[in-house]
Write a protein that holds these residues in place. Sequence first.
Motif, mmCIF file in Angstrom:
data_model
loop_
_atom_site.group_PDB
_atom_site.id
_atom_site.type_symbol
_atom_site.label_atom_id
_atom_site.label_comp_id
_atom_site.label_asym_id
_atom_site.label_seq_id
_atom_site.Cartn_x
_atom_site.Cartn_y
_atom_site.Cartn_z
ATOM 1 N N ARG A 376 26.365 9.435 4.193
ATOM 2 C CA ARG A 376 26.973 10.770 4.307
ATOM 3 C C ARG A 376 28.084 10.775 5.353
ATOM 4 O O ARG A 376 29.105 11.440 5.180
ATOM 5 C CB ARG A 376 25.905 11.811 4.647
ATOM 6 C CG ARG A 376 24.964 12.113 3.476
ATOM 7 C CD ARG A 376 24.124 13.359 3.720
ATOM 8 N NE ARG A 376 23.216 13.602 2.608
ATOM 9 C CZ ARG A 376 21.905 13.398 2.655
ATOM 10 N NH1 ARG A 376 21.336 12.975 3.772
ATOM 11 N NH2 ARG A 376 21.149 13.641 1.603
ATOM 12 N N ARG A 377 27.877 10.048 6.455
ATOM 13 C CA ARG A 377 28.893 10.010 7.507
ATOM 14 C C ARG A 377 30.205 9.437 6.986
ATOM 15 O O ARG A 377 31.276 9.994 7.219
ATOM 16 C CB ARG A 377 28.392 9.182 8.700
ATOM 17 C CG ARG A 377 29.394 9.157 9.852
ATOM 18 C CD ARG A 377 28.776 8.631 11.134
ATOM 19 N NE ARG A 377 28.717 7.179 11.151
ATOM 20 C CZ ARG A 377 27.626 6.458 11.196
ATOM 21 N NH1 ARG A 377 26.442 7.059 11.196
ATOM 22 N NH2 ARG A 377 27.662 5.152 11.235
ATOM 23 N N TYR A 378 30.120 8.340 6.239
ATOM 24 C CA TYR A 378 31.348 7.708 5.757
ATOM 25 C C TYR A 378 31.950 8.457 4.568
ATOM 26 O O TYR A 378 33.168 8.487 4.409
ATOM 27 C CB TYR A 378 31.096 6.237 5.423
ATOM 28 C CG TYR A 378 31.031 5.395 6.681
ATOM 29 C CD1 TYR A 378 32.192 5.067 7.376
ATOM 30 C CD2 TYR A 378 29.814 4.988 7.201
ATOM 31 C CE1 TYR A 378 32.139 4.334 8.541
ATOM 32 C CE2 TYR A 378 29.749 4.252 8.373
ATOM 33 C CZ TYR A 378 30.921 3.933 9.044
ATOM 34 O OH TYR A 378 30.876 3.212 10.206
ATOM 35 N N VAL A 379 31.122 9.049 3.731
ATOM 36 C CA VAL A 379 31.643 9.882 2.636
ATOM 37 C C VAL A 379 32.472 11.025 3.210
ATOM 38 O O VAL A 379 33.559 11.344 2.716
ATOM 39 C CB VAL A 379 30.489 10.414 1.761
ATOM 40 C CG1 VAL A 379 30.958 11.581 0.883
ATOM 41 C CG2 VAL A 379 29.930 9.298 0.889
ATOM 42 N N GLU A 380 31.973 11.620 4.299
ATOM 43 C CA GLU A 380 32.688 12.730 4.928
ATOM 44 C C GLU A 380 33.939 12.251 5.654
ATOM 45 O O GLU A 380 35.021 12.823 5.493
ATOM 46 C CB GLU A 380 31.756 13.445 5.910
ATOM 47 C CG GLU A 380 32.376 14.667 6.570
ATOM 48 C CD GLU A 380 31.414 15.389 7.502
ATOM 49 O OE1 GLU A 380 31.893 16.159 8.351
ATOM 50 O OE2 GLU A 380 30.190 15.174 7.381
ATOM 51 N N SER A 381 33.825 11.181 6.440
ATOM 52 C CA SER A 381 34.969 10.748 7.254
ATOM 53 C C SER A 381 36.095 10.147 6.417
ATOM 54 O O SER A 381 37.261 10.245 6.780
ATOM 55 C CB SER A 381 34.518 9.734 8.311
ATOM 56 O OG SER A 381 34.022 8.559 7.709
ATOM 57 N N LEU A 382 35.752 9.540 5.264
ATOM 58 C CA LEU A 382 36.783 8.947 4.397
ATOM 59 C C LEU A 382 37.189 9.877 3.253
ATOM 60 O O LEU A 382 37.978 9.497 2.396
ATOM 61 C CB LEU A 382 36.292 7.616 3.814
ATOM 62 C CG LEU A 382 35.966 6.505 4.820
ATOM 63 C CD1 LEU A 382 35.632 5.210 4.087
ATOM 64 C CD2 LEU A 382 37.106 6.271 5.779
ATOM 65 N N HIS A 383 36.623 11.077 3.231
ATOM 66 C CA HIS A 383 36.961 12.078 2.193
ATOM 67 C C HIS A 383 36.737 11.501 0.790
ATOM 68 O O HIS A 383 37.604 11.590 -0.080
ATOM 69 C CB HIS A 383 38.407 12.558 2.346
ATOM 70 C CG HIS A 383 38.736 13.075 3.703
ATOM 71 N ND1 HIS A 383 38.266 14.278 4.178
ATOM 72 C CD2 HIS A 383 39.470 12.530 4.714
ATOM 73 C CE1 HIS A 383 38.706 14.465 5.410
ATOM 74 N NE2 HIS A 383 39.421 13.416 5.768
ATOM 75 N N GLY A 388 27.512 13.378 -5.323
ATOM 76 C CA GLY A 388 26.472 13.151 -4.321
ATOM 77 C C GLY A 388 26.352 11.667 -4.040
ATOM 78 O O GLY A 388 26.844 10.836 -4.808
ATOM 79 N N ILE A 389 25.675 11.304 -2.946
ATOM 80 C CA ILE A 389 25.617 9.897 -2.536
ATOM 81 C C ILE A 389 24.750 9.050 -3.468
ATOM 82 O O ILE A 389 24.789 7.829 -3.393
ATOM 83 C CB ILE A 389 25.128 9.755 -1.082
ATOM 84 C CG1 ILE A 389 23.724 10.345 -0.909
ATOM 85 C CG2 ILE A 389 26.121 10.371 -0.116
ATOM 86 C CD1 ILE A 389 23.114 10.076 0.466
ATOM 87 N N GLU A 390 23.982 9.676 -4.362
ATOM 88 C CA GLU A 390 23.185 8.908 -5.324
ATOM 89 C C GLU A 390 23.945 8.659 -6.632
ATOM 90 O O GLU A 390 23.408 8.057 -7.554
ATOM 91 C CB GLU A 390 21.861 9.624 -5.622
ATOM 92 C CG GLU A 390 20.980 9.832 -4.393
ATOM 93 C CD GLU A 390 20.692 8.531 -3.651
ATOM 94 O OE1 GLU A 390 20.489 7.487 -4.316
ATOM 95 O OE2 GLU A 390 20.683 8.557 -2.403
ATOM 96 N N GLN A 402 37.519 2.446 -3.953
ATOM 97 C CA GLN A 402 38.153 1.700 -2.865
ATOM 98 C C GLN A 402 37.672 2.221 -1.509
ATOM 99 O O GLN A 402 37.433 1.445 -0.577
ATOM 100 C CB GLN A 402 39.680 1.829 -2.976
ATOM 101 C CG GLN A 402 40.462 0.856 -2.117
ATOM 102 C CD GLN A 402 40.473 -0.541 -2.686
ATOM 103 O OE1 GLN A 402 39.582 -0.950 -3.407
ATOM 104 N NE2 GLN A 402 41.492 -1.304 -2.359
ATOM 105 N N LYS A 403 37.513 3.530 -1.396
ATOM 106 C CA LYS A 403 37.027 4.101 -0.140
ATOM 107 C C LYS A 403 35.572 3.712 0.121
ATOM 108 O O LYS A 403 35.176 3.503 1.269
ATOM 109 C CB LYS A 403 37.173 5.624 -0.171
ATOM 110 C CG LYS A 403 38.616 6.113 -0.141
ATOM 111 C CD LYS A 403 38.627 7.630 -0.188
ATOM 112 C CE LYS A 403 40.017 8.197 -0.339
ATOM 113 N NZ LYS A 403 40.000 9.664 -0.448
ATOM 114 N N VAL A 404 34.770 3.599 -0.943
ATOM 115 C CA VAL A 404 33.378 3.158 -0.783
ATOM 116 C C VAL A 404 33.346 1.730 -0.238
ATOM 117 O O VAL A 404 32.541 1.404 0.640
ATOM 118 C CB VAL A 404 32.610 3.264 -2.125
ATOM 119 C CG1 VAL A 404 31.266 2.546 -2.037
ATOM 120 C CG2 VAL A 404 32.396 4.724 -2.504
ATOM 121 N N LEU A 405 34.232 0.868 -0.756
ATOM 122 C CA LEU A 405 34.318 -0.505 -0.244
ATOM 123 C C LEU A 405 34.709 -0.522 1.233
ATOM 124 O O LEU A 405 34.143 -1.268 2.037
ATOM 125 C CB LEU A 405 35.344 -1.306 -1.045
ATOM 126 C CG LEU A 405 34.881 -1.941 -2.352
ATOM 127 C CD1 LEU A 405 36.022 -2.721 -2.985
ATOM 128 C CD2 LEU A 405 33.705 -2.855 -2.124
#
Length: 496
Positions: A376-383, A388-390, A402-405
């Motif tokens: 959740r922290r990285y999903v939020e900080s990288l927009h 959902g995270i699942e 690319q942002k997930v990587l």
Amino acid sequence: MLKLDRLTKAFGSAVVVNEVSLEIGSGEIHSLVGENGAGKSTLIKMLSGALAPNAGVISLDSQPIFLHSPLEAKELGISAVFQELDLVPTISIAENIVIGRYPMSRGRIDWGKAEEHAAALLAELGITIDTRRRLDECSVAIRQLVAIARALDNDSNLKLMILDEPTSSIDSNEVQHLFRVLKRLRDRGLSIIFVSHFLDQVFEISNRISAMRNGSLVGSYEATDIGKEELVQEMLGRQLSLQHPMAFRQPQTGVPALEAEGIGRKGEIGPVSIRVERAEAVGLAGLLGSGRTSVMRMLFGLDRIGQGTVKAGGQRLKLKSTMAAIKARIALVPQDRKMEGIFAQLSVRENIVAGLQARAGWLRKISRKRQQEIARRYVESLHIDLPGIETPAGLLSGGNQQKVLLARWLALNPAILLLDEPTRGVDVGAKEQIERLIAKLCEEGMAALMVGTDIEEMCRTSHRVVVMRAKKSVAELANEEISIERLAGIMAEGHG
């Protein structure tokens, strides 16, 4: 030639393409633009028979068509090359091109004829290569051109070719050659849908341009009737400065983060020398085949280093494995996110914590609660834009993958970040976000080494640039020395 009437596609309650109506003329190049997640890929998958629409009609030559498979689409004269290439890595270049249409002789496949035919198609695209080579031995750029050659190999029946990000991994010389081929095909009457995030290329090649936003078509324009900034505003629904200022062109901290001295493998690549200092972004430039990706793979322990030395933080390294690189706080975001990066069927949460879990070892399981907090922290900080995270990572747009990587490797807190084409296949808005993120990471002390085919982007985002040619490092530019003209000249020297 092609008409879409209120075409709609939904996955559950999520409407991905919403009542899109569009016309493609015979013998025109029609570009489709929009942010990652705007619905472009879903739309072209419906046109190529890979997905069935929930509603709406597709008409070809004024006749409604109902596509149940890509094979049916090809039989009607529609061929597509997707951004995430659907090639078979473990077979030859030739077989990838002729697969399903093998030349036969006396009841057997005529491999000699297949190889000659594949070589002739690639020669049309300006590529000379041994077509007996296995595809997984080739660069992403070569694979891209193999996929285009296969799409062209559809005899006189071909009416519409769809190209999804065909130039994302090829350099400016190959782009110009491809454009000459596309214009020649257009002049013969072939219709082409060109999907790209490179807006300069879109304006150069297009007769007409259609923009999508949030699954809907927001407008279609003659290429000569709309400007770049106006088109970006249509795509994003907001203004965006295409010349955004970067906080680069300062550091020379004198504190070495990564030092590669004369690395290579005899007869294959090198010598290559690169120095990246703390808080610095260094670009690694060169034409297709210059050896840029090979250098990144060596520095991450994926490929053997036969000669030379590598130091991280002043300590000499033996990069015999990727784990050795990770322990030295080196991270790599690879060029090919589908083949080498994303675990498509795992969730975003699992993708983000994969590096942390690998470093900890499988016996020291990271708790589900901790995984969720990190994700959740990285999903939020990288927009990262996702339900959902699942959500399975394979369902995300290219830019969000690319942002997930990036999130996976940032979670490891690396000191040195290797980025091989970090903005490949992402839209102008996501590109700006990624560039700003890299700038911020460098300001915080991280060292970055970046490969890119977009020279303008490299000039904008690098403190220094190392230039490769013929698989050797041949020049280094810093600060005021860095310019598009200077870089292009050094890269192309000897390539008349």
